[in-house]
Structures are given as C-alpha cells and as structure tokens.
Design an enzyme around this catalytic site. Structure first.
Site, PDB file in Angstrom:
ATOM      1  N   HIS A 176      19.647  15.524 -34.412  1.00  0.00           N
ATOM      2  CA  HIS A 176      20.791  14.792 -34.822  1.00  0.00           C
ATOM      3  C   HIS A 176      20.607  13.340 -35.683  1.00  0.00           C
ATOM      4  O   HIS A 176      21.098  12.882 -36.033  1.00  0.00           O
ATOM      5  CB  HIS A 176      21.961  14.446 -33.632  1.00  0.00           C
ATOM      6  CG  HIS A 176      21.347  13.376 -32.703  1.00  0.00           C
ATOM      7  ND1 HIS A 176      20.757  13.834 -31.715  1.00  0.00           N
ATOM      8  CD2 HIS A 176      21.658  12.222 -32.518  1.00  0.00           C
ATOM      9  CE1 HIS A 176      20.481  12.590 -30.979  1.00  0.00           C
ATOM     10  NE2 HIS A 176      21.020  11.697 -31.549  1.00  0.00           N
ATOM     11  N   LYS A 180      21.755  10.714 -38.995  1.00  0.00           N
ATOM     12  CA  LYS A 180      22.268   9.199 -38.808  1.00  0.00           C
ATOM     13  C   LYS A 180      22.305   8.558 -40.178  1.00  0.00           C
ATOM     14  O   LYS A 180      21.239   8.747 -41.117  1.00  0.00           O
ATOM     15  CB  LYS A 180      21.384   8.376 -37.893  1.00  0.00           C
ATOM     16  CG  LYS A 180      21.457   8.799 -36.556  1.00  0.00           C
ATOM     17  CD  LYS A 180      20.824   8.049 -35.594  1.00  0.00           C
ATOM     18  CE  LYS A 180      20.728   8.553 -34.212  1.00  0.00           C
ATOM     19  NZ  LYS A 180      21.978   8.091 -33.160  1.00  0.00           N
ATOM     20  N   HIS A 238      13.083  13.748 -32.537  1.00  0.00           N
ATOM     21  CA  HIS A 238      13.451  12.736 -33.280  1.00  0.00           C
ATOM     22  C   HIS A 238      12.506  11.796 -33.969  1.00  0.00           C
ATOM     23  O   HIS A 238      12.307  11.315 -35.055  1.00  0.00           O
ATOM     24  CB  HIS A 238      14.512  11.685 -32.578  1.00  0.00           C
ATOM     25  CG  HIS A 238      15.469  12.599 -31.811  1.00  0.00           C
ATOM     26  ND1 HIS A 238      16.235  13.468 -32.292  1.00  0.00           N
ATOM     27  CD2 HIS A 238      16.117  12.402 -30.537  1.00  0.00           C
ATOM     28  CE1 HIS A 238      17.119  14.007 -31.447  1.00  0.00           C
ATOM     29  NE2 HIS A 238      17.114  13.518 -30.407  1.00  0.00           N
ATOM     30  N   LYS A 338      13.731   5.314 -21.475  1.00  0.00           N
ATOM     31  CA  LYS A 338      14.796   5.217 -20.866  1.00  0.00           C
ATOM     32  C   LYS A 338      15.128   4.108 -20.002  1.00  0.00           C
ATOM     33  O   LYS A 338      13.931   3.471 -19.699  1.00  0.00           O
ATOM     34  CB  LYS A 338      15.506   6.525 -20.235  1.00  0.00           C
ATOM     35  CG  LYS A 338      15.673   7.644 -21.174  1.00  0.00           C
ATOM     36  CD  LYS A 338      16.725   8.873 -20.510  1.00  0.00           C
ATOM     37  CE  LYS A 338      16.897   9.763 -21.530  1.00  0.00           C
ATOM     38  NZ  LYS A 338      17.615   9.625 -22.519  1.00  0.00           N
TER      39      LYS A 338
HETATM   40  C1  BG6 Z   1      19.074  13.413 -27.397  1.00  0.00           C
HETATM   41  C2  BG6 Z   1      18.137  13.195 -26.048  1.00  0.00           C
HETATM   42  O1  BG6 Z   1      18.457  14.484 -28.390  1.00  0.00           O
HETATM   43  O2  BG6 Z   1      18.911  11.941 -27.955  1.00  0.00           O
HETATM   44  C3  BG6 Z   1      18.664  12.268 -25.134  1.00  0.00           C
HETATM   45  O3  BG6 Z   1      18.176  14.469 -25.317  1.00  0.00           O
HETATM   46  C4  BG6 Z   1      18.922  11.057 -25.827  1.00  0.00           C
HETATM   47  O4  BG6 Z   1      17.933  12.172 -24.013  1.00  0.00           O
HETATM   48  C5  BG6 Z   1      19.708  11.080 -27.168  1.00  0.00           C
HETATM   49  O5  BG6 Z   1      19.717  10.210 -24.763  1.00  0.00           O
HETATM   50  C6  BG6 Z   1      19.566   9.586 -27.797  1.00  0.00           C
HETATM   51  O6  BG6 Z   1      20.394   9.691 -29.193  1.00  0.00           O
HETATM   52  P1  BG6 Z   1      21.200   8.350 -29.624  1.00  0.00           P
HETATM   53  O7  BG6 Z   1      21.951   9.070 -30.927  1.00  0.00           O
HETATM   54  O8  BG6 Z   1      22.018   8.142 -28.619  1.00  0.00           O
HETATM   55  O9  BG6 Z   1      19.939   7.572 -29.857  1.00  0.00           O
END
Ligand code: BG6
Length: 487
Positions: A176, A180, A238, A338
C-alpha cells in the site's frame, strides 16, 4: 474510477479489519466522487453466516468509524450499499464457490476483481477453486494482500500456486505504500525534473535515510505480528519499495514492466547482510512500557497475543548498500519501529558538503543541502539551502524551500487503497510488485533473519515513546552521521 463504469469486485475476508477499515471506505469515496456509477457490483465473502442486510449493518457501523462524519452522506451511502452484496463462503472450502456462479451469470464479460484479504496460505486453494468453477476469465484480476509468505521459499510456493491459475499480468500484489501520493510524487520529482538527475548519485549524495515511525503498538494483531516482526512486516515490503524507487535508474517509460525491471535491478544490487556482518549492519529493538503522546502504554511483551519472552523485533535499523555504479559508497540507512514518539514517514537525502569551504564555519550551519520528502503526515518536499542571515557579518544557516502539498493543492487526498483499487480495475500494474521483485526482496531479507537466528540475542529494549535503542544511533554514527531528528 471515472473511466470505468462497470466491474465486479469480490472481497474474500469481507468481515475482516482491512476490508472494513480501508477497502470499503476507499470504494465509498470513489463511488461518491465519480457520479455514483450504476454498473458497480461489490460482493463480500467471508465465513460468517450473515444475511445481506446484516452484513450491510455491520459495514455501516464500521465505516462510520473510518469515514469522517463530514464525508459520510446518508443518501450516497445508501445508494452505495445498493451495489453491495454478501455471501457466506468459506475460503478453505472451495467446493462452496459453486454458489458464486449464479451471481456472475447475471453479468458476464465484465472486469472481475478477486481481492484476497485472507491468510496467504489460502491464496492458492482459493484461486484453484475459482478456476475449477470456471470463474477465471481473461478479464479477471486477482489482488494479493501482504504478507506473502514468511521467507523466500514460502512466498515462492504461494506465487507458484496462484501463478498456476493466473498469468502474471492478472496478478496484483499489493504494497500500500506504492499507493501513497508522496511515493508517486517521488517518481514525478525524479523523472519530471531535470535538475535532480545530475545530483542523484554518489558524486553528490552523501547518505540517504528512510524512516517509517509509528506511534501505534501491535494493535491487537499479536497473532500475526509476533511470528513476523518489523523486518518482515515493514522492511521486506514498504521500505525496500521506497529504496527501489529512490535508487533505480530512470525507466524508459512509466509502464509497469519498465519500472519493475529497474526496481528489480536495485534489489539484486543490494549488498548481502548475513551472520558475518549482521552486528555491524543491523539493530533490532523491542519496546518496553513507556508513554506515547503523554499516555502510558504497555510493553510489547504485555500486549495481547504475545508469547512470554518473545524475541520478536518491533524496531529495526539497517545500513543498506546498493552495489552499483551510481550508488557505490553511499549508505542507505533504514529504520522503522512501533511505539516511537511520532507517526512519521520520510526520506532524507543528504548531499555532500562543498569541496572547499570559504564561508566561516557556523555552529548553526548544520547540514547545508538536504532534501526531505515527507510521506506522512504533512506530505511535502523541503529542499534546504545554505543562506546568509541578514545583518552584519557572514553568518549562514540552512533554510528550506518548502512545498506543502495540502497548501499547494486543495484536492482531497486519496487514500492509498483508493488509488490501488482504481489501478487494479484499470488493469495497470505499475504500482504492484512483480513476482521476481518479491523473490529478490526475500532473498536479501532471508540471510538477515538467518543471521539474527545465529546470533541468538534478544532485541535491544527501548522505552515506548523514544526513538528506539541507543544502538541505532551508534549504527549510523559509525559513518560519522546521525539520524535526522538527532542531527
Ligand atoms: C502495514 C503493517 O503493512 O503497514 C502494519 O502490517 C503497519 O504493521 C502499517 O502499521 C503502516 O502503514 P501506514 O500506512 O499506517 O504507515
């Protein structure tokens, strides 16, 4: 989704967190902003024995939490719901897919998207079940949510099972972060402006830092998170994707394979990290109880679903190197964690200092030239230049040319999933990972996991609400550098 007025979108895992929190709200916005097209059909599938009305009631309750009240117009929502259907179907029992045939029979020959937001071990059996029922057409696309496996062999096994049914051009592997807006902007910045390319190499760039900091903990996802950890959860996907877009050679076009070929070359050029250099190149951390945003929070080991004494990392910092002509000798520092002090994702490119200093050194000078691409929150780009402070003498300081996207453009910000769903429906693969890319990412990550296993050390503790273990500062300091907020 304006150009496409007709499609069928089928979610496996329709009662799950992702569907309710991200996917259906994303579709609601697209529906609202595209003239409420009549030809959309959305079908939720999950194990729960719900009727259509019960599912819609559940959906309405949940979406109210994730769509701001100002955006949720009752009439539009009701209209949106008329496009949604629900069927109890067990993904582990593909025989039950026969029921889907009637649903499709009503509208054959349309773009058909199967979104698999279930455990990845079900991806192969689901695809096989769909195929057995004759539901896979040339216009069918399958969307695979991460995590795809827990290492290269398991990921390859899933890809092989899905690949036995769908050709690669019909497979959309989601990351994802690629949806962005600022990540897309990185492409615009690098390949739409001639001023950056001459500087985008080892001659001008001293180091690159990529940070994805989160305030949240594991949010009740302990069962998924603990066997995974930050390296698999964030870096393998990511962070490596961000690194690829930053480091890749200019593709010949924006077409999916042109871009993905270049990203693949970066992944293959990553210098291996293994047991031999693991201590020097990586830091693992795990949060202890602390406070985030002034509120006390529990330590990782006290979160629900975390086994006692777990050694899973909730923080990781890595010095990555891209062994190619362009980037030789330029460290790419990656860190994510985190329960850090803020939610923030950014890319920092630090340029080399001038070769010969003629201006008086000033303690306030800091990094003279730095490009910061802010991914979230406050999306934007800042380019720092050294300028003279008005007044007597020759005092200098870095000042930013500051581009704030929200101030510059007043358009509504699209959620990553809205863009990605749109791209799937349009059949555009550029923002999705190809199978060989994913395998290459795992091939770099697996030896790090093996190295940590061989080391057999617990992750370094850090207090929730701080910037991670001190060892992460030591990691970057070995190159005479500092993470941005500390520099
Ligand atoms: C997800 C992870 O892919 O991305 C999560 O599994 C994480 O652990 C999240 O919190 C973070 O995404 P964003 O868009 O909130 O930065």
């Amino acid at each position: 989704m304006s150009a496409l007025h007709e499609f069928d979108l089928i979610f496996f895992g329709a009662t799950g967190d992702l569907a309710q929190r991200k996917l259906l709200p994303a579709l609601y916005y697209a529906f609202r902003d595209n003239g409420q097209p009549a030809g959309w059909r959305i079908l939720g599938l999950a194990r729960r024995a719900l009727g259509r009305d019960e599912y819609l009631a559940l959906l309405s309750d949940n979406c109210r939490q994730f769509i701001p009240a100002d955006d949720l117009d009752g009439t539009t929502w009701d209209e949106f719901c008329t496009r949604i259907d629900y069927m109890p179907v067990d993904g582990t029992d593909p025989a039950g897919f026969a029921a889907l045939k009637d649903w499709f029979a009503q509208c054959d020959g349309r773009v058909r998207v199967f979104y698999l937001s279930t455990a990845a071990r079900l991806f192969g059996p689901i695809c096989e079940g769909l195929s057995r029922q004759g539901l896979v057409t040339p216009l069918t696309r399958v969307v695979l949510e991460k995590p795809l496996g827990h290492d290269c062999p398991s990921s390859e096994a899933i890809n092989a099972a899905v690949g036995a049914i769908f050709p690669e051009r019909q497979i959309f592997r989601i990351d994802h972060y690629l949806g962005k807006e600022p990540v897309q902007n990185l492409l615009a910045l690098r390949f739409g402006n001639s001023i950056f390319e001459p500087l985008w190499n080892r001659g001008s760039v001293r180091d690159v830092q990529i940070t994805i900091a989160e305030q949240v903990g594991v949010e009740g996802r302990g069962e998924y998170y603990d066997p995974s950890g930050a390296l698999r959860d964030m870096v393998q996907s990511h962070m490596l994707q961000l690194l690829c877009i930053l480091a890749m050679e200019p593709p010949t076009s924006i077409d999916a394979d042109a871009v993905r070929d270049e990203k693949l070359k970066v992944l293959r050029a990553l210098r291996p990290i293994s047991a031999a250099n693991i201590k020097e190149k990586t830091v693992r951390g795990q949060y202890r109880a602390g406070a985030v945003d002034g509120k006390p929070v529990a330590g990782y080991l006290d979160e629900a679903g975390i086994p006692p004494g777990s050694h899973t990392e909730t923080y990781v910092a890595i010095k990555a190197e891209v062994d190619n002509w362009r980037w030789s000798g330029v460290p790419f520092f990656l860190r994510t964690g985190k329960r850090l002090p803020e939610r923030m994702a950014e890319i920092v490119i630090n340029f080399r200092p001038v070769p010969h200093a003629i201006l008086p050194a000033s303690p306030a000078a800091g990094e003279p030239n730095r490009l910061i691409i802010r991914l979230q929150p406050d999306e934007g780009v800042k380019l720092f230049l050294l300028v003279k402070v008005p007044g007597e003498g020759m005092k200098v300081k870095p000042v930013a040319l500051d581009l704030d996207f929200a101030e510059t453009f007043h358009n509504r910000q699209w959620e990553a999933y809205e863009r990605l769903l749109t791209e799937v429906i349009h059949g555009n693969l550029t923002l999705f990972m190809r199978r060989d890319e994913l395998a290459a990412a795992w091939r770099w990550v697996d030896p790090i996991l093996d190295g940590w296993r061989a080391l057999d050390e617990p992750p370094k503790p850090y207090t929730a609400g701080t910037w991670g273990p001190a060892a992460a500062s030591a990691l970057i300091l070995r190159d005479g550098l500092a993470w941005r907020e500390e520099g």
